[in-house]
Design an enzyme around this catalytic site. Structure first.
Site, PDB file in Angstrom:
ATOM      1  N   ASP A  42       0.786  -1.234   0.000  1.00 49.09           N
ATOM      2  CA  ASP A  42       0.000   0.000   0.000  1.00 49.09           C
ATOM      3  C   ASP A  42       0.822   1.290   0.000  1.00 49.09           C
ATOM      4  OD1 ASP A  42      -2.047   1.769  -0.059  1.00 49.09           O
ATOM      5  OD2 ASP A  42      -2.914   1.240   1.888  1.00 49.09           O
ATOM      6  N   HIS A  45      -0.554   5.709   0.291  1.00 54.98           N
ATOM      7  CA  HIS A  45      -0.548   6.816   1.253  1.00 54.98           C
ATOM      8  C   HIS A  45       0.460   7.842   0.748  1.00 54.98           C
ATOM      9  CE1 HIS A  45      -3.010   4.619   4.101  1.00 54.98           C
ATOM     10  NE2 HIS A  45      -2.303   3.548   3.805  1.00 54.98           N
ATOM     11  N   TYR A  89       3.716   8.492  10.442  1.00 46.94           N
ATOM     12  CA  TYR A  89       2.949   7.244  10.353  1.00 46.94           C
ATOM     13  C   TYR A  89       3.079   6.564   8.981  1.00 46.94           C
ATOM     14  CZ  TYR A  89      -1.403   4.405  10.434  1.00 46.94           C
ATOM     15  OH  TYR A  89      -2.341   3.411  10.360  1.00 46.94           O
ATOM     16  N   TYR A  90       2.935   7.330   7.914  1.00 47.93           N
ATOM     17  CA  TYR A  90       2.956   6.707   6.587  1.00 47.93           C
ATOM     18  C   TYR A  90       4.308   6.843   5.885  1.00 47.93           C
ATOM     19  CZ  TYR A  90      -2.129   6.295   7.072  1.00 47.93           C
ATOM     20  OH  TYR A  90      -3.381   5.965   7.503  1.00 47.93           O
ATOM     21  N   ARG A 162     -14.588  -2.466  12.863  1.00 50.55           N
ATOM     22  CA  ARG A 162     -14.045  -1.248  13.477  1.00 50.55           C
ATOM     23  C   ARG A 162     -14.533  -0.094  12.637  1.00 50.55           C
ATOM     24  NH1 ARG A 162      -8.406   0.146  11.254  1.00 50.55           N
ATOM     25  NH2 ARG A 162      -8.163  -1.352   9.565  1.00 50.55           N
ATOM     26  N   TYR A 164     -14.022   3.788  11.372  1.00 51.93           N
ATOM     27  CA  TYR A 164     -13.264   5.029  11.237  1.00 51.93           C
ATOM     28  C   TYR A 164     -14.253   6.155  11.504  1.00 51.93           C
ATOM     29  CZ  TYR A 164      -9.472   2.499   8.932  1.00 51.93           C
ATOM     30  OH  TYR A 164      -8.438   1.662   8.635  1.00 51.93           O
ATOM     31  N   ASP A 193     -11.824   4.458  15.339  1.00 50.90           N
ATOM     32  CA  ASP A 193     -10.483   4.860  14.919  1.00 50.90           C
ATOM     33  C   ASP A 193     -10.553   6.294  14.421  1.00 50.90           C
ATOM     34  OD1 ASP A 193      -8.000   5.238  13.803  1.00 50.90           O
ATOM     35  OD2 ASP A 193      -7.889   3.227  12.942  1.00 50.90           O
ATOM     36  N   GLU A 219      -8.940   4.183  19.070  1.00 49.55           N
ATOM     37  CA  GLU A 219      -7.620   4.266  18.452  1.00 49.55           C
ATOM     38  C   GLU A 219      -7.321   5.673  17.930  1.00 49.55           C
ATOM     39  OE1 GLU A 219      -5.773   0.911  16.605  1.00 49.55           O
ATOM     40  OE2 GLU A 219      -5.814   1.950  14.678  1.00 49.55           O
ATOM     41  N   HIS A 244      -1.023   3.324  16.807  1.00 56.87           N
ATOM     42  CA  HIS A 244      -0.067   2.685  15.904  1.00 56.87           C
ATOM     43  C   HIS A 244       1.357   2.977  16.364  1.00 56.87           C
ATOM     44  CE1 HIS A 244      -2.973   1.807  12.646  1.00 56.87           C
ATOM     45  NE2 HIS A 244      -3.625   2.815  13.197  1.00 56.87           N
ATOM     46  N   THR A 295      -2.035  -2.004   6.988  1.00 58.70           N
ATOM     47  CA  THR A 295      -2.198  -0.952   5.994  1.00 58.70           C
ATOM     48  C   THR A 295      -3.154  -1.455   4.913  1.00 58.70           C
ATOM     49  OG1 THR A 295      -1.057   0.616   4.574  1.00 58.70           O
ATOM     50  CG2 THR A 295      -0.286  -1.633   4.445  1.00 58.70           C
ATOM     51  N   ARG A 383     -10.105   6.406   2.200  1.00 60.22           N
ATOM     52  CA  ARG A 383      -9.814   5.168   1.476  1.00 60.22           C
ATOM     53  C   ARG A 383     -11.000   4.693   0.628  1.00 60.22           C
ATOM     54  NH1 ARG A 383      -5.104   5.894   1.528  1.00 60.22           N
ATOM     55  NH2 ARG A 383      -4.414   3.773   1.358  1.00 60.22           N
TER      56      ARG A 383
HETATM   57  O1  GAE Z   1      -5.494   3.408  10.976  1.00 60.42           O
HETATM   58  C1  GAE Z   1      -5.660   2.219  10.667  1.00 60.42           C
HETATM   59  O2  GAE Z   1      -5.861   1.405  11.541  1.00 60.42           O
HETATM   60  C2  GAE Z   1      -5.679   1.863   9.233  1.00 60.42           C
HETATM   61  O3  GAE Z   1      -5.513   0.555   8.916  1.00 60.42           O
HETATM   62  C3  GAE Z   1      -5.014   2.858   8.356  1.00 60.42           C
HETATM   63  O4  GAE Z   1      -3.637   2.766   8.411  1.00 60.42           O
HETATM   64  C4  GAE Z   1      -5.552   2.863   6.964  1.00 60.42           C
HETATM   65  O5  GAE Z   1      -5.358   4.094   6.347  1.00 60.42           O
HETATM   66  C5  GAE Z   1      -5.019   1.747   6.123  1.00 60.42           C
HETATM   67  C6  GAE Z   1      -5.681   1.714   4.779  1.00 60.42           C
HETATM   68  O6  GAE Z   1      -4.986   1.866   3.778  1.00 60.42           O
HETATM   69  O7  GAE Z   1      -6.903   1.512   4.732  1.00 60.42           O
HETATM   70  O8  GAE Z   1      -3.620   1.911   5.954  1.00 60.42           O
HETATM   71 MG    MG Z   2      -5.738   3.035  13.009  1.00 56.56          MG
HETATM   72 MG    MG Z   3      -2.960   1.483   3.937  1.00 55.32          MG
END
Ligand code: GAE
Ligand code: MG
Ligand code: MG
Length: 389
Positions: A42, A45, A89-90, A162, A164, A193, A219, A244, A295, A383
């Site tokens: 991935d 990002h 993070y990314y 989960r 977001y 999250d 999270e 993370h 990810t 995403r």
């Molecule tokens: O934050 C998280 O727990 C995710 O998995 C996050 O990192 C996402 O952005 C993930 C994705 O590409 O869906 O990387």
């Molecule tokens: Mg997360």
């Molecule tokens: Mg990802």
């Protein structure tokens, strides 16, 4: 044994949400005919901050060709010098280090005729409970489609999700309320999250509003690297907090401040097996739990995460890797398997990671490089495909 070549193939694979991700499959070839495979998952990002794949391949070759692949510690150290941690993070350096470290483990396992689990000290579980991700609803209109995903995935055996959250509070509440009404206790919401979108006080306010619907943990409820904010949040709420791990310095800060309960560790965000094991050990010594994050890897990268998770003594929350269920395609002969909401750790009798790449699939999915091209960047955070696409 000596490394004689490094090959990097970039593949482009859409998700069920329409969002398209790029991944690199790296091969490390040796003079004894054994090849290790790794996945750099991935790269979508920070899409406008992209790598030149030819340049990356040349760098990796210059560093690795002629070297003994069994020198895992030295090679990892050198990779960390080439691609140092940035407290982000990314950060793409960890993706690169991760792919190389996975490939070296796969190679060493195959050369010795043992599964990577054996290199890590064995397994204490052969399946890992995971949750299916519900990407953020930006409007109330998007909620029903997300409830429909719960219906569909629940029918396939996923009973933990989960969410977001944090962009549209009404939409977050409408989703949780609809799921509670329809599924009651049959469905668990593992986490909210917040993806570092909110400062800790805003995250706290929203969490309190959503608490009556029942969630197991929260999270990333503070802005990125705001360790003090994380601690403030943790002390203000009677729920475990997870974050993370993306750098050893950040991990040290979180331990020192006692800022979280559970460290979310994913091979890709910390740099492979070697780094992830260090992070998990630090967490264990500090009396903290771990969950396996994601990810959203392909099946190869997910198998690596499963093998890592199978070795952990402090895996004490539900984990996240569901990439193979999220992407519409994959590059292995067989995908990793999910049963009753568990990720099944691949067969321990098979050498290396125990996964085989289907090169015809790689040929079909291959692209020239990481360039984002014509994809809209508007809804990267969520995403999903942009509303106007
Ligand atoms: O934050 C998280 O727990 C995710 O998995 C996050 O990192 C996402 O952005 C993930 C994705 O590409 O869906 O990387
Ligand atoms: Mg997360
Ligand atoms: Mg990802």
């Amino acid at each position: 044994m000596k490394i004689i070549d490094v090959v990097v193939d970039v593949v482009r694979i859409p998700r069920q949400t329409g969002f398209i991700c790029q991944h690199a499959i790296v091969q490390i070839l040796t003079n004894e005919g054994v090849t290790g495979i790794g996945e750099m998952s991935d790269f979508s990002h920070l899409p406008k901050y992209s790598l030149d794949v030819n340049d990356l391949t040349a760098t990796l070759k210059a560093q690795l060709v002629g070297r003994n692949p069994f020198e895992l510690i030295t090679l990892n150290q050198e990779m960390s010098e080439l691609f140092p941690e940035t407290m982000y993070y990314y950060e793409k350096g960890t993706f690169i280090r991760c792919g190389i470290d996975i490939a070296l483990h796969d190679l060493v396992g195959k050369a010795l005729g043992v599964n990577v689990s054996t290199l890590l000290g064995g397994r204490i579980r052969d399946r890992i409970k995971v949750c299916y991700p519900i990407f953020r609803s930006r409007t109330l209109e998007e909620v029903e489609a997300n409830v429909e995903i719960v219906r569909k995935r629940f029918a396939q055996g996923f009973d933990v999700f989960r969410l977001y959250a944090g962009v549209n509070a009404d939409a977050d509440e409408a989703f949780l309320s609809a799921v509670k009404q329809e599924f009651g206790s049959q469905v668990t919401i593992k986490s909210l999250d917040f993806s570092h979108l909110l400062d800790w006080k805003s995250a706290l306010r929203l969490t309190k509003r959503l608490l009556p619907y029942g969630v197991q943990l929260v999270e990333s409820p503070a802005t990125r690297n705001d360790t003090e904010g994380l601690r403030n949040f943790r002390m203000a709420i009677d729920l475990p907090v997870s974050e993370h791990v993306w750098s050893f310095k950040q991990l040290q800060d979180m331990i020192q401040r006692d800022a979280v309960d559970i460290f979310n560790i994913a091979l890709i965000f910390i740099g492979g097996f070697s780094a992830a094991r260090k992070a998990a050990s630090a967490a264990e010594v500090a009396g903290k739990g771990v969950l396996i994050g994601t990810t959203q890897e392909l099946s190869f990268g997910t198998a690596a995460q499963a093998i890592f998770g199978a070795s952990l003594t402090n895996l004490n929350a539900i984990s996240d890797p569901t990439g193979p269920e999220l992407y519409v395609d994959d590059v292995t002969v067989e995908p990793v398997k999910y049963e009753d909401g568990f990720l099944i750790v691949p067969d321990a009798a098979r050498p290396g990671l125990g996964m085989e790449i289907d090169w015809a699939k790689v040929d079909r999915l291959r692209v020239d490089g990481f360039s984002w091209g014509d994809q809209n960047v508007a809804n990267l955070q969520d995403r999903t495909r942009a509303a106007n696409e």
